[in-house]
Enzyme design. Sequence first.
Site, mmCIF file in Angstrom:
data_model
loop_
_atom_site.group_PDB
_atom_site.id
_atom_site.type_symbol
_atom_site.label_atom_id
_atom_site.label_comp_id
_atom_site.label_asym_id
_atom_site.label_seq_id
_atom_site.Cartn_x
_atom_site.Cartn_y
_atom_site.Cartn_z
ATOM 1 N N CYS A 28 -3.295 -1.180 -0.622
ATOM 2 C CA CYS A 28 -2.196 -0.615 -1.404
ATOM 3 C C CYS A 28 -2.179 0.910 -1.302
ATOM 4 O O CYS A 28 -1.114 1.526 -1.258
ATOM 5 C CB CYS A 28 -2.304 -1.057 -2.860
ATOM 6 S SG CYS A 28 -2.191 -2.857 -3.031
ATOM 7 N N THR A 29 -3.348 1.503 -1.232
ATOM 8 C CA THR A 29 -3.450 2.949 -1.085
ATOM 9 C C THR A 29 -2.915 3.374 0.283
ATOM 10 O O THR A 29 -2.157 4.346 0.384
ATOM 11 C CB THR A 29 -4.910 3.413 -1.285
ATOM 12 O OG1 THR A 29 -5.331 3.004 -2.593
ATOM 13 C CG2 THR A 29 -5.047 4.913 -1.138
#
Length: 143
Positions: A28-29
């Site tokens: 997600c980062t």
Amino acid sequence: MEIMDLSSYRGKKNVVLYFYPRDGTPGCTIQAIGFSDRENEFKKLDTIVFGVSRDDVLSHQAFRDEHGLTVQLLADTEEEVCRLYDVIQEKIVDGHPRCVLQRSTFVIDKKGVVRHILQDVNPRAHVSAVLKACKEMHQVHAN
């Protein structure tokens, strides 16, 4: 907290709505940084990008601050939008059923029509794939 209404962009902007499992996780980062880093390329295509997860606004703020993100993150703590876009899937985790958010992206044109759906995406290649879809859509509608 501000309520965002997707219809307010109809006729004005294309919209990328990407759903991601959780703030701060590695994949997600990578996605959020990728969208933030290429924000100007999306702007040139009259496209605005929103990331959606079940995290709350405080989690989003900490995530944005920690990584210097510029992409707009939307909190869907009640899973209303996630269910509307059918990105919540039941999976068996450690022998127990669990509802998980499937990493998915919807590319929506200025008329409010979903033109592309990308599911089970690879976070590293995802932003480039979405940008390519936006460029194709932009070229079709420019002609």
